[in-house]
Every structure is written in structure tokens, then in C-alpha cells.
Write an enzyme that holds these catalytic residues in place. Structure first.
Site, short mmCIF file in Angstrom:
data_model
loop_
_atom_site.label_atom_id
_atom_site.label_comp_id
_atom_site.label_asym_id
_atom_site.label_seq_id
_atom_site.Cartn_x
_atom_site.Cartn_y
_atom_site.Cartn_z
N HIS A 513 28.34 -16.67 9.75
CA HIS A 513 27.58 -15.81 10.65
C HIS A 513 27.58 -16.35 12.08
CE1 HIS A 513 25.10 -14.26 6.94
NE2 HIS A 513 26.37 -13.93 6.90
C1 LIG Z 1 33.95 -14.61 4.65
C2 LIG Z 1 32.82 -13.91 5.36
C3 LIG Z 1 31.73 -13.45 4.63
C4 LIG Z 1 30.68 -12.79 5.28
N1 LIG Z 1 29.69 -12.20 4.53
C5 LIG Z 1 28.83 -11.34 5.14
C6 LIG Z 1 27.93 -10.53 4.38
O1 LIG Z 1 27.92 -10.53 3.14
N2 LIG Z 1 27.05 -9.73 5.06
C7 LIG Z 1 27.02 -9.68 6.43
O2 LIG Z 1 26.19 -8.96 6.97
N3 LIG Z 1 27.87 -10.42 7.16
C8 LIG Z 1 28.79 -11.22 6.56
N4 LIG Z 1 29.69 -11.91 7.31
C9 LIG Z 1 29.59 -11.86 8.80
C10 LIG Z 1 30.10 -10.57 9.42
O3 LIG Z 1 31.17 -10.05 8.69
C11 LIG Z 1 30.48 -10.89 10.88
O4 LIG Z 1 29.36 -11.43 11.55
C12 LIG Z 1 30.93 -9.66 11.64
O5 LIG Z 1 31.95 -9.01 10.92
C13 LIG Z 1 31.42 -10.04 13.04
O6 LIG Z 1 31.79 -8.87 13.73
P1 LIG Z 1 32.48 -8.89 15.17
O7 LIG Z 1 32.69 -7.47 15.57
O8 LIG Z 1 31.70 -9.76 16.07
O9 LIG Z 1 33.88 -9.60 14.91
P2 LIG Z 1 35.07 -9.17 13.94
O10 LIG Z 1 34.63 -8.19 12.92
O11 LIG Z 1 35.70 -10.43 13.47
O12 LIG Z 1 36.06 -8.39 14.90
C14 LIG Z 1 36.90 -9.00 15.82
C15 LIG Z 1 38.27 -8.32 15.72
O13 LIG Z 1 39.00 -8.62 16.91
C16 LIG Z 1 40.35 -8.90 16.57
N5 LIG Z 1 40.89 -9.73 17.65
C17 LIG Z 1 40.51 -10.98 18.01
N6 LIG Z 1 41.22 -11.39 19.07
C18 LIG Z 1 42.05 -10.38 19.40
C19 LIG Z 1 43.04 -10.21 20.41
N7 LIG Z 1 43.29 -11.18 21.32
N8 LIG Z 1 43.74 -9.04 20.48
C20 LIG Z 1 43.48 -8.05 19.57
N9 LIG Z 1 42.55 -8.16 18.59
C21 LIG Z 1 41.86 -9.31 18.51
C22 LIG Z 1 40.24 -9.60 15.23
O14 LIG Z 1 41.45 -9.53 14.52
C23 LIG Z 1 39.10 -8.83 14.55
O15 LIG Z 1 39.56 -7.72 13.80
C24 LIG Z 1 30.73 -12.61 6.69
C25 LIG Z 1 31.82 -13.06 7.42
C26 LIG Z 1 32.87 -13.70 6.78
C27 LIG Z 1 34.05 -14.16 7.59
#
Ligand SMILES: Cc1cc2nc3c(=O)[nH]c(=O)nc-3n(C[C@H](O)[C@H](O)[C@H](O)COP(=O)(O)OP(=O)(O)OC[C@H]3O[C@@H](n4cnc5c(N)ncnc54)[C@H](O)[C@@H]3O)c2cc1C
Ligand SMILES: *[C@@H]1O[C@H](CO)[C@@H](O)[C@H](O)[C@H]1NC(C)=O
Ligand SMILES: *[C@@H]1O[C@H](CO)[C@@H](O)[C@H](O)[C@H]1NC(C)=O
Ligand SMILES: *[C@@H]1O[C@H](CO)[C@@H](O)[C@H](O)[C@H]1NC(C)=O
Ligand SMILES: *[C@@H]1O[C@H](CO)[C@@H](O)[C@H](O)[C@H]1NC(C)=O
Ligand SMILES: *[C@@H]1O[C@H](CO)[C@@H](O)[C@H](O)[C@H]1NC(C)=O
Ligand SMILES: *[C@@H]1O[C@H](CO)[C@@H](O)[C@H](O)[C@H]1NC(C)=O
Length: 578
Positions: A513
Site C-alpha cells: 500500500h
Molecule cells: C500485490 C498487491 C496486493 C494488493 N492488495 C490490495 C487489496 O487487496 N486491496 C486494496 O485495496 N489494495 C491492494 N493493493 C494496493 C492497490 O492495488 C494500489 O494501492 C493501487 O492499485 C495503486 O494505484 P495507482 O493508480 O496509484 O497505481 P497503479 O495502479 O500501479 O497504476 C500505475 C500504472 O502506471 C503505469 N506506468 C508507470 N510508469 C509508466 C510510464 N512511464 N509510462 C506509462 N505507464 C506507466 C503502470 O504500468 C501502472 O499500470 C495491492 C497492491 C499490490 C501490488
């Protein structure tokens, strides 16, 4: 055609369809393309970088009225059973290849961690648990509550399900209540003290819904989604008094570079960075926005000095107690949470899988191969150390039966401990250096101790003892494992605070997280506009000061929708139609 022949034909068609879908590359909705198909002739009102948890709902919403380009560095989740099937949860996390939907990294703290690299982002590799943030969190961020609720509901209608409660989870629910984490609040998305059943993005058959599914709600005339499109830098026009974002440079799946341009005519267009808590600060720095001396040291031309980029990185520590059971228990990820008054969240996972190719010590979200079985103290952990440990010690010394069972885990809210992120090099494909400083704040350590004490109480309740079938079985087995393999599986003394503190430090792992790095008030303003420049925003988990709710995905998904609707309403008023 005879009936038999027709059935045969259907079977062949089925097999062919299944085969193309397994390749993953070919099978996905028609509005998704490979990056190399990009033609640079168009200009976009919004360029969203990162098709993740926040980026997908944001792009879908903005496309209702504006021309949107969504650039995602990873591939498609569709047709990839490693992503779509709950029982494969640990497979993506263990897959360290460049095509994996999960990119591993190890923080300087020595904790093995993972970043999403796939359309749908974290929702494609996470444990699926869905729970809203508390009203006090919503207030602290300054969001408008009714409109936050509408945005949560927009997400929930499309991708959130009620779980099939696994026996392990039911025992944990009862154990929590007996240990005093009460009342029982039933099945709810709300953040309320006590024990509850939360939502999940897995349906009853274990099929995963993801943020990518939200793109089906887009206006497809206006939305272009590109896979394997890695953004290298944001381009700024520096001729005026403030730098102004004008487009982005990205590379496609063949390594060819492309320039995507903003429609700068009206002065309202934006490059929106939704690359996640590691990707967003990294990309900002590579684009020349960050601490001046650090950028100079890495030979990145400085566009704007901001010492806060990459600061305030935090990861909520996870500590768990493993509970061996005599009988095998069904796999489950997270379905139940205990929300305590002292600021820890208690959750659980279970399961065991043993394939013919490799023994997998996989307990729902805990898997030895993925570094989630904290058998080695943090500073000594690495992928090599863990696999050699499994080969040399675990497989030889510990009977496979010892790995039947489940885990109960404690995650602390917040946290208060903070770290930072720095570039190692200027290759966007490489991870930056990340430090979380787990437990550097004494209050974090205190809450971990309280959490482990609650778990100790739960282990002795009849509900969990019923699963282990024998009063002493779990503890004897744990002691046996601990002695034979020198594993730090249980605290030496449950009643001794310093022993519990040491246990917390030695067994810390991540619940993934992590957040921060582009915090509100320091890197972006309260509307998520990048401070000191025009035409750029950051919308994702990197903007948070604390992790929302018991688990963050509900609020990150909601935030994508919320910011999208806010932009439409500000630009179009009642004509926004949302
Ligand atoms: C293994 C795991 C288990 C988890 N379990 C839970 C759970 O059960 N419940 C819950 O609520 N949360 C859970 N989480 C946390 C939650 O999934 C994350 O906090 C959330 O998905 C983060 O969202 P975000 O939009 O910030 O980033 P992300 O969803 O990671 O999105 C970022 C995106 O940007 C892309 N990206 C990065 N750099 C570039 C670039 N330079 N050019 C183009 N694209 C790029 C990446 O590929 C990615 O797809 C878990 C996370 C993980 C990893
Ligand atoms: C699923 O993961 C396995 C193990 O890492 C890998 O060999 C396989 O290619 C992956 N499947 C897809 C469709 O990516
Ligand atoms: C929003 O939802 C929460 C529960 O999830 C509820 O407590 C609150 O009253 C709702 N607020 C508004 C303004 O509807
Ligand atoms: C989708 O966008 C196009 C182009 O702006 C517009 O003509 C069409 O009406 C939109 N469709 C819907 C359902 O809003
Ligand atoms: C434990 O198992 C026994 C026998 O199956 C059953 O009668 C009893 O109700 C169970 N107790 C709890 C607390 O689940
Ligand atoms: C633990 O080890 C002892 C001694 O080797 C053995 O007698 C006992 O049965 C073991 N207990 C369990 C639960 O495996
Ligand atoms: C811990 O303390 C409780 C009461 O304070 C006591 O009942 C229990 O036996 C103690 N446990 C151990 C392992 O010392």
C-alpha cells in the site's frame, strides 16, 4: 450437418478461441491498441500517463466530452489467466520477466515489493479486497462527501462483488469478535470500528474484475488506449514565465519513439500523470521536475526545482502470524477486516498449492517464493537469498505439512514513518531507489505490537482451534519449524513488549500500500495540478499523505472518477452531463 459434427465444430472453435486468448497479446477489446499503431497527427485534450487504478476511471470519464490518449507501459489483462484467476495471485508476483504484469523491486529497507505493469495497474495483481475510506479521511483530503459517494458507487456498480466467505475467513471473523474487535458490522464497504466482510473485485467464480473494465464505460470515439507505451518524459515549453506541458515522449513495444501532443489552443488541456507512487515521482524527475542537485547529479536538465518530489514515501508495514492446520484449508485472499481503535487493521489469507513443477508455499497473499514468508530478516532478503533458502532449508528441513494453514496479519494505519525515492539511473524501465524506514516512528512500532497481541488472542479462540483440530498443534508445529529451520515465525514471548517489537522489525513485509512521492501541498495543489507549471496534473496514490481506508484501491479508483467528473463540471457546468 449432424449433431455430432456440430458439437465437434463448436469444440474446435472453443479451443481456437481459448488458444488465442492464452497468448494475451491478441485478445482484447477493440478500443485497445499496441503503441506502435500510434500516428502523431492528432492532438489530445488530455494525455493520461499510466492505465492503472486511477488512470483508467479518469480516462473513461474525461472521454465523455474530450479527446483522450491513455498510455500504459504494460500489456493487456484480458486473456491472461495469471491476471484474471484468483488462484494465480502469486504467479504474477513471482514472475520477474520483463513481460510480467508485476515488476518486482526491493526497497533499501530490504523488503521485497511489487509494482503493477499492465493495463488496469494494481487492480490486476492485487488481493482484490475493496473497502472505502473513512468520512474523516475524505474530510482531511478536502473532497466533497456526496460527490465522493457518487464516485464510489460508479466504481462499485461496475467492478465490485460480494465475496463467497471461505471457512478460514469465517473463523477469523469469529476470532476477531472474541478478541474484542467488535461489533460485527456485516457486509459493508464502510470504514467502521469492529469486524466486517468487505467487497472484492473477484466474482464468485474467482474471476478478477479490474480498472481496465471501467474503460468500457468510455466514449470510444474520443478515447485511444495504447499498450506497451512507456512514457520517457513530459515535454515542457519553457519560453514563457512558467513551464507549460505540451506533450509527452513515449516508446512503443519495438523501442521506437513517438511524440504525443496536447491540444494547447484553449489552454485547458492537461498531461495527467497516473503512473503510481513509484512511477509518478520517477517520471517527474526524469522530466526535469524535482530536487535540483539530485537532477544535476543524474545529468537531467532541470525544468523546475522542487525538493519535495520523491519525499514522503511511505509503506504500511505488514506483520503476520502463520497458523498451521492439520487439514488443508481452501485458498482465500482477503475478505474480512478487523478495524481496531488503536490503529491497526487485522486481515487474513489462507491456502496451499503444490504443483508438479514446483512446490509453492502459497498461502493466499503470503507466498515464500514471492518473498512474503518472512523467514529472513529484512536486510538479508533478496530474490536469490529467498530461493536458496527455500531450496536448502525449507524443502529439506520442513515437512510440507507444516505449510498447511493460513495467516492472520496486522497492517498499521497511516503510517507515520516516512522515507524517500531517488533515481538510480535515467532508464525509465529500471526501478528507482526507494526507502520506507519502516517503524522509524515509535507509534508505528507500538501499533504493530498491539496488532500482534490481538492476533495472539485470536489464535487461542475456539473458532481457530477448531480449524487446527488440536489445542496445541499450531504452536507445537510453529515451535518445531522455528527450531529446525531457525525461522522467526512466532515471537519468543507474547507477553513481552520488547520481544514483540523485535518480532515486528524482523518479520516486516509489505502489504503493497505504498504511497506518497508527489504529495498534495508540496508537489501538487489540492486540485492535483502540478505546482509551478501549467498543463500538468498528478492523480494517483502518490499524492496521498496517508493510505486511505483499510486497503487503498477503493479510494484510488474513486479518485480517478472524482477528478474526471470535477474537471468536466468545471469546464462544462450543467452541460457536463455527469
Ligand atoms: C500485490 C498487491 C496486493 C494488493 N492488495 C490490495 C487489496 O487487496 N486491496 C486494496 O485495496 N489494495 C491492494 N493493493 C494496493 C492497490 O492495488 C494500489 O494501492 C493501487 O492499485 C495503486 O494505484 P495507482 O493508480 O496509484 O497505481 P497503479 O495502479 O500501479 O497504476 C500505475 C500504472 O502506471 C503505469 N506506468 C508507470 N510508469 C509508466 C510510464 N512511464 N509510462 C506509462 N505507464 C506507466 C503502470 O504500468 C501502472 O499500470 C495491492 C497492491 C499490490 C501490488
Ligand atoms: C503466466 O506465468 C507463467 C509463470 O511465470 C509464465 O510462464 C506464463 O508465460 C504466464 N502466462 C501469460 C499468459 O503471460
Ligand atoms: C457517504 O457515505 C457514507 C458511508 O459510506 C455515509 O456515512 C455518509 O453519510 C454519506 N455522505 C453523504 C453526503 O451522502
Ligand atoms: C461520443 O463522442 C462523439 C464525438 O465527440 C460524439 O459525437 C458522441 O455523441 C459521443 N457519444 C455519446 C454516447 O456521448
Ligand atoms: C468446533 O467444532 C465442533 C465439532 O465440529 C462444533 O460442534 C463446534 O460448534 C465448533 N466450535 C466453533 C466455535 O466453531
Ligand atoms: C515436533 O517435534 C517433536 C520432536 O521432533 C515431535 O515429537 C512432535 O511430534 C513435533 N510436533 C509436531 C506438531 O509436528
Ligand atoms: C500472558 O499473560 C496472560 C495474562 O496477562 C496470561 O494469562 C498468559 O498465560 C500469559 N502468557 C504467557 C505465554 O506468558
Amino acid at each position: 450437418m449432424s449433431l455430432n459434427k456440430a458439437v465437434m465444430l463448436l469444440k474446435i472453435i472453443f479451443i481456437l478461441t481459448a488458444a488465442t486468448s492464452i497468448q494475451g497479446k491478441v485478445y482484447h477489446p477493440s478500443y485497445i491498441d499496441e503503441a506502435s499503431t500510434f500516428a502523431s497527427s492528432s492532438e489530445y485534450d488530455y494525455i493520461v500517463i499510466g492505465g492503472g487504478t486511477a488512470g483508467c476511471p479518469l480516462a473513461a470519464t474525461l472521454s465523455q466530452k474530450y479527446k483522450v490518449l491513455l498510455l500504459e507501459r504494460g500489456g493487456s489483462p484480458y486473456g491472461n489467466p495469471n491476471v484474471t484467476q484468483m488462484q494465480n495471485f502469486h504467479i504474477s508476483l513471482m514472475d520477474t520477466s520483463p513481460d510480467s504484469p508485476s515488476q518486482p523491486f526491493v526497497s533499501t529497507d530490504g523488503v521485497i515489493n511489487a509494482r503493477a505493469r499492465v493495463l488496469g495497474g494494481g487492480t490486476c495483481i492485487n488481493a482484490g479486497f475493496y473497502s472505502r475510506a473513512s468520512p474523516s479521511f475524505v474530510k482531511s483530503v478536502g473532497w466533497q462527501e456526496d460527490f465522493v459517494n457518487d464516485s464510489y458507487r460508479w466504481i462499485e456498480r461496475q467492478i465490485v462483488h460480494c465475496p463467497n466467505l471461505a471457512p478460514w475467513q469465517a473463523a477469523v471473523r469469529d476470532g476477531l469478535l472474541m478478541a474484542g474487535v467488535s461489533p460485527f458490522n456485516g457486509y459493508t464497504y464502510d470504514h467502521v470500528y469492529g469486524t466486517k466482510v468487505g467487497g472484492t473485485i473477484f466474482d464468485k467464480s474467482g474471476y478478477r474484475s479490474t480498472a481496465a473494465d471501467l474503460l468500457s464505460a468510455a466514449n470510444h470515439t474520443n478515447l485511444r488506449v495504447l499498450l506497451r507505451a512507456t512514457v520517457l518524459k513530459i515535454r515542457f515549453d519553457q519560453s514563457g514565465s512558467r513551464p507549460k506541458a505540451v506533450g509527452v515522449l513515449f516508446k512503443d513495444e519495438n523501442g521506437n519513439h513517438h511524440l504525443a501532443s496536447l491540444n494547447v489552443g484553449e489552454g485547458k488541456s492537461q498531461v495527467i500523470i497516473s503512473a503510481g507512487a513509484i512511477g509518478s515521482p520517477q517520471l517527474l524527475m526524469l522530466s526535469g521536475i524535482g530536487p535540483k542537485s539530485h537532477l544535476k547529479a543524474k545529468k537531467v536538465p532541470v525544468v523546475l526545482h522542487n525538493k519535495f518530489v520523491g519525499k514522503g514515501m511511505a509503506d504500511n508495514p505488514l506483520n503476520s502470524i502463520f497458523i498451521p492446520t492439520k487439514k488443508q484449508v481452501k485458498q482465500s485472499l482477503i475478505q474480512i477486516v478487523g478495524i481496531t481503535k488503536y490503529g491497526s487493521y487485522i486481515e487474513a489469507s489462507s491456502g496451499f498449492s503444490q504443483s508438479s513443477k514446483s512446490i509453492s508455499y502459497h498461502h493466499g497473499i503470503m507466498s515464500a517464493e514471492a518473498g512474503q514468508l518472512a523467514t529472513i530478516p529484512p536486510k538479508e532478503r533478496s530474490f536469490e537469498a529467498i530461493s536458496s533458502y527455500i531450496e536448502k532449508k525449507v524443502k529439506k528441513k520442513i515437512p510440507i505439512e507444516a505449510f498447511r494453514g493460513g495467516f492472520i496479519l496486522s497492517k498499521i494505519a497511516g503510517p507515520n514513518s516516512k522515507g524517500h525515492l531517488k533515481l538510480i539511473d535515467t532508464n525509465i524501465d529500471n526501478n528507482p531507489e526507494v526507502t520506507f524506514n519502516y517503524f522509524s516512528d515509535p507509534f508505528d512500532l507500538h501499533r504493530c505490537v498491539k496488532g500482534i497481541e490481538t492476533i495472539a488472542k485470536m489464535v487461542h479462540t475456539s473458532h481457530l482451534l477448531n480449524l487446527t483440530n488440536d489445542d496445541d498443534y499450531s504452536m507445537k508445529m510453529l515451535l518445531n519449524i522455528s527450531v529446525d529451520a531457525n525461522i522467526n515465525f512466532i515471537p519468543k514471548h507474547f507477553n513481552d513488549t520488547s520481544s514483540l517489537e523485535q518480532f515486528c522489525k524482523d518479520t516486516v513485509i509489505t502489504i503493497w500500500h505504498y504511497h506518497g512521492g508527489c504529495q498534495v501541498g508540496k508537489v501538487v495543489d489540492s486540485d492535483y495540478k502540478l505546482l509551478g507549471v501549467d498543463g500538468a496534473m498528478v492523480v494517483d496514490g502518490s499524492t496521498f499523505l496517508k493510505s486511505p481506508g483499510t486497503n487503498p484501491q477503493a479510494t484510488v479508483l474513486m479518485m480517478g472518477r472524482y477528478v474526471g467528473v470535477k474537471i468536466l463540471r468545471e469546464r462544462l457546468g450543467s452541460e457536463a452531463g455527469v
